[in-house]
Scaffold this motif. Sequence first.
Motif, PDB file in Angstrom:
ATOM      1  N   ALA A 151      37.657 -88.521 -83.550  1.00 39.50           N
ATOM      2  CA  ALA A 151      38.986 -87.930 -83.418  1.00 39.50           C
ATOM      3  C   ALA A 151      39.089 -87.085 -82.151  1.00 39.50           C
ATOM      4  O   ALA A 151      40.057 -87.193 -81.389  1.00 39.50           O
ATOM      5  CB  ALA A 151      39.300 -87.082 -84.641  1.00 39.50           C
ATOM      6  N   LEU A 152      38.102 -86.262 -81.892  1.00 37.17           N
ATOM      7  CA  LEU A 152      38.155 -85.360 -80.744  1.00 37.17           C
ATOM      8  C   LEU A 152      38.001 -86.103 -79.421  1.00 37.17           C
ATOM      9  O   LEU A 152      38.576 -85.698 -78.405  1.00 37.17           O
ATOM     10  CB  LEU A 152      37.082 -84.286 -80.881  1.00 37.17           C
ATOM     11  CG  LEU A 152      37.345 -83.267 -81.991  1.00 37.17           C
ATOM     12  CD1 LEU A 152      36.112 -82.425 -82.265  1.00 37.17           C
ATOM     13  CD2 LEU A 152      38.512 -82.366 -81.615  1.00 37.17           C
ATOM     14  N   ARG A 153      37.235 -87.184 -79.439  1.00 33.55           N
ATOM     15  CA  ARG A 153      37.073 -87.952 -78.195  1.00 33.55           C
ATOM     16  C   ARG A 153      38.395 -88.532 -77.714  1.00 33.55           C
ATOM     17  O   ARG A 153      38.568 -88.813 -76.525  1.00 33.55           O
ATOM     18  CB  ARG A 153      36.038 -89.062 -78.392  1.00 33.55           C
ATOM     19  CG  ARG A 153      34.605 -88.592 -78.212  1.00 33.55           C
ATOM     20  CD  ARG A 153      33.643 -89.756 -78.072  1.00 33.55           C
ATOM     21  NE  ARG A 153      33.466 -90.467 -79.329  1.00 33.55           N
ATOM     22  CZ  ARG A 153      32.522 -90.172 -80.224  1.00 33.55           C
ATOM     23  NH1 ARG A 153      31.689 -89.175 -79.991  1.00 33.55           N
ATOM     24  NH2 ARG A 153      32.414 -90.868 -81.330  1.00 33.55           N
ATOM     25  N   LEU A 165      28.973 -82.701 -81.860  1.00 36.68           N
ATOM     26  CA  LEU A 165      30.097 -83.624 -81.750  1.00 36.68           C
ATOM     27  C   LEU A 165      29.982 -84.587 -80.573  1.00 36.68           C
ATOM     28  O   LEU A 165      30.781 -85.515 -80.460  1.00 36.68           O
ATOM     29  CB  LEU A 165      31.403 -82.829 -81.635  1.00 36.68           C
ATOM     30  CG  LEU A 165      31.704 -81.892 -82.820  1.00 36.68           C
ATOM     31  CD1 LEU A 165      32.897 -81.003 -82.492  1.00 36.68           C
ATOM     32  CD2 LEU A 165      31.964 -82.697 -84.088  1.00 36.68           C
ATOM     33  N   GLY A 166      29.008 -84.362 -79.697  1.00 30.95           N
ATOM     34  CA  GLY A 166      28.843 -85.229 -78.541  1.00 30.95           C
ATOM     35  C   GLY A 166      29.952 -85.079 -77.522  1.00 30.95           C
ATOM     36  O   GLY A 166      30.360 -86.050 -76.885  1.00 30.95           O
ATOM     37  N   GLU A 186      42.591 -88.936 -89.138  1.00 29.18           N
ATOM     38  CA  GLU A 186      43.923 -89.384 -89.509  1.00 29.18           C
ATOM     39  C   GLU A 186      44.977 -88.432 -88.936  1.00 29.18           C
ATOM     40  O   GLU A 186      46.043 -88.861 -88.482  1.00 29.18           O
ATOM     41  CB  GLU A 186      44.039 -89.446 -91.032  1.00 29.18           C
ATOM     42  CG  GLU A 186      45.309 -90.100 -91.545  1.00 29.18           C
ATOM     43  CD  GLU A 186      45.320 -90.251 -93.047  1.00 29.18           C
ATOM     44  OE1 GLU A 186      46.424 -90.385 -93.615  1.00 29.18           O
ATOM     45  OE2 GLU A 186      44.229 -90.225 -93.669  1.00 29.18           O
ATOM     46  N   ALA A 187      44.668 -87.145 -88.914  1.00 28.86           N
ATOM     47  CA  ALA A 187      45.594 -86.153 -88.370  1.00 28.86           C
ATOM     48  C   ALA A 187      45.790 -86.350 -86.873  1.00 28.86           C
ATOM     49  O   ALA A 187      46.922 -86.316 -86.367  1.00 28.86           O
ATOM     50  CB  ALA A 187      45.073 -84.751 -88.650  1.00 28.86           C
ATOM     51  N   VAL A 188      44.707 -86.557 -86.142  1.00 31.25           N
ATOM     52  CA  VAL A 188      44.799 -86.761 -84.697  1.00 31.25           C
ATOM     53  C   VAL A 188      45.547 -88.051 -84.381  1.00 31.25           C
ATOM     54  O   VAL A 188      46.365 -88.100 -83.451  1.00 31.25           O
ATOM     55  CB  VAL A 188      43.397 -86.760 -84.058  1.00 31.25           C
ATOM     56  CG1 VAL A 188      43.460 -87.218 -82.598  1.00 31.25           C
ATOM     57  CG2 VAL A 188      42.782 -85.366 -84.139  1.00 31.25           C
ATOM     58  N   ASP A 189      45.295 -89.097 -85.133  1.00 24.85           N
ATOM     59  CA  ASP A 189      46.010 -90.355 -84.920  1.00 24.85           C
ATOM     60  C   ASP A 189      47.516 -90.164 -85.121  1.00 24.85           C
ATOM     61  O   ASP A 189      48.334 -90.707 -84.376  1.00 24.85           O
ATOM     62  CB  ASP A 189      45.490 -91.436 -85.882  1.00 24.85           C
ATOM     63  CG  ASP A 189      44.143 -91.994 -85.467  1.00 24.85           C
ATOM     64  OD1 ASP A 189      43.717 -91.717 -84.326  1.00 24.85           O
ATOM     65  OD2 ASP A 189      43.516 -92.688 -86.290  1.00 24.85           O
TER      66      ASP A 189
END
Length: 381
Positions: free
Chosen positions: A63-65, A100-101, A370-373
């Motif tokens: 999500a963060l990427r 988180l990379g 799902e939130a980021v999408d």
Amino acid sequence: MSFRLLTKAWRQQIQPLNRTEFSSYILHRSFSRVSERPSFGIAFDIDGVILLGNTPVGGSPTALRKLYNYDGTLKFPYVFLSNGGGIPEAKRASELSELLGLNVSASQVLQGHSPFRQLVNRFEDKLIVAAGKGEPALVMSEYGFKNVISIDAYASRFENIDPLAPYKKWTTKLATTQNPKFDESGPQIDVFSERVQAAFIVSDPVDWSRDVQVLCDILKTGGLPGRNVGTQPHLYFANDDLEYQTKFPSERLGMGAFRIALESIFNRTHHHSLEYTCFGKPHPSVFKNAEIVLQKHVPRVDEDSYDINHKNAQPFQTLYMIGDNPAVDIRGARQTGHPWFSILTRTGVFKGKENHDKFPADLVVDTVEEAVDYILAKECA
């Protein structure tokens, strides 16, 4: 529009695309607008949303990427807005980057005790006690407090101050052994003559029985344990969370529970009620500060459209708070109001409890991915 209708409309919007196609769609749409300044920002809670313990949850790395460019630079502004803490922001950023990379900067990490910086001018040279797990004295020292001592070190100076000490099998590591760069012993503090001016609960206390005892001693005697009753020193809590989520299936008691215990005991044993100040979510000031920090992380487009000093920065149209606790994350975003939009995930404290009826979110989703999408589909369409 209710969160159920929002969720239904969003699912209908992305239904023709599978996960891979949807990610490609997001990248294509957002890159087609690369010359435009992002009109939104995101604040992520950490425990229960991004991590459970030290394990990523809810597809958080993926999500963060999506908020970064291919070259690893930030494309959409975001911060971590947590009531947790106990270590400096730079160290927390380094831990998040590894887990988180990603490349997370210290300025993207807002912890419960971050607002303590605002009190440096008031207590810069005065004796203060820092309590909590991790490295509370180091945190305060890095903020600029020059005369700070951890409650571990403070209690160790008083013989018999903790009557249960002989029965405790563990040993508490001091900040001096955890971080050799921080020497808590200098300058030497004469705890028997120098009054404590303030106590800061930086993170969740570890030894509740000792800390309640020592804090009551400090607060009832005007900062000199073992002396007569005196004016109560100032007391600050980094947050007032009653519960928070870890890897354990049910919630664990947080700093708010410790505050209740301390206050109840103090009020039963002292003729004046305990006075204190709590920071952290859901206070609107925390969200307003997050907006200021998010402005600083808006990617610079060009000299004409965006002032490098952020003096002429355009306000955000929408700020998204993604959290798992209705009483903290959602309540704070809703109370702060426009431009905040609250999104509740099911990966942490919230698992369909009644407290959502009291603090309803604008949108409920299963995971942070799902939130980021949802956000990118809405903002980049």
